[in-house]
Design a protein around this motif. Structure first.
Motif, PDB file in Angstrom:
ATOM      1  N   LYS A  30      57.732  32.890  51.175  1.00 51.95           N
ATOM      2  CA  LYS A  30      57.281  34.276  51.066  1.00 51.95           C
ATOM      3  C   LYS A  30      58.303  35.160  50.362  1.00 51.95           C
ATOM      4  N   LYS A  31      59.585  34.850  50.547  1.00 50.69           N
ATOM      5  CA  LYS A  31      60.656  35.642  49.930  1.00 50.69           C
ATOM      6  C   LYS A  31      61.649  34.687  49.268  1.00 50.69           C
TER       7      LYS A  31
ATOM      8  N   ILE B  29      65.525  35.273  49.177  1.00 53.38           N
ATOM      9  CA  ILE B  29      66.235  35.579  50.415  1.00 53.38           C
ATOM     10  C   ILE B  29      67.335  34.559  50.689  1.00 53.38           C
TER      11      ILE B  29
END
Length: 242
Positions: A61-62, A65
């Motif tokens: 999702k990221k 990160i």
């Protein structure tokens, strides 16, 4: 009740950097030593794999990160498994990784935290050996390990008995005071003393020599490597997590 040190660590981290997200994983029901050292050691692998799956989903999702895992005792090996199974951890910090059932010559050494489990692994050892204390309840004289496991390993007071602590449990928990203290005190726990030798199972090294400076704790960074010694007295850092 969830461990106080985890709540304190989360609050301190967010105060230092409000943009980061901190997730706590409290698995004390599976990590309780009184159940069985063998059983709890095995549980690190199943819980670690689950946590690795969670980390992979977050990374999807990221993508940009950076994931940093901090684990105490058995939790350090749990994070090792999470890192191995997911391949997405930027950093793993092991706080006095558990020794019993892992470190013995016939133990589960392949299930211990390893420097290959993340891009950077730093470890702090505080209760790897206590030659003067044999408890009645536990068949061991330490809860941590002296065996180097990271890119950089720190050995406060040689990684054995911590001054001001009561028994092996106190020394094992003392690492929590050290790490949380560093979050608000950058640069304070920096040392240029390295061990003159490599510790092993129940074999501490109590000789040092001068090396490159490295900072222990929250601000430890990629590029540090080696086995570092730092002398810490009880009055330097308050005892909280006994």
């Amino acid at each position: 009740m969830e461990a106080l040190w985890m709540k304190d660590m989360q609050n301190l981290m967010v105060e230092e950097d409000p943009t980061q997200t901190v997730i706590r994983c409290d698995w004390k029901q599976g990590a309780a030593w009184h159940i069985s050292i063998l059983q709890t050691a095995a549980t690190t692998q199943s819980v670690g794999e689950w946590l690795g799956d969670v980390a992979k989903k977050i990374k999807v999702k990221k993508p940009g990160i950076k994931i940093h895992g901090v684990g105490h005792s058995l939790g350090a090996h749990l994070l090792g498994k999470a890192g191995r199974s997911s391949g997405v951890f930027s950093r793993i910090t092991g706080l006095d990784p558990a020794g019993p059932d892992f470190e013995e010559p016939d133990g589960a050494r392949d299930k211990m935290l390893s420097k290959s489990d993340a891009e950077f692994v730093d470890v702090i050892h505080t209760n790897g050996y206590d030659e003067g204390f044999w408890p009645n309840f536990y068949p061991v004289n330490h809860f941590g390990t002296l065996i180097p496991l990271g890119d950089v390993d720190f050995y406060p007071n040689y990684g054995t008995e911590q001054p001001g602590c009561s028994g092996i449990g106190g020394s094992h928990s003392r690492v929590l005071d050290y790490y949380n203290y560093t979050i608000k005190h950058p640069g304070v726990l920096t040392t240029n003393q390295v061990l003159d030798g490599t510790p092993g199972y129940e074999k501490p090294v109590k000789k040092t020599k001068r090396g490159r400076p490295a900072e222990m704790g929250y601000y430890c960074k990629r590029g540090y490597n080696g086995l570092y010694y730092i002398s810490l007295a009880p009055e330097q850092i308050p005892l909280k997590y006994k």
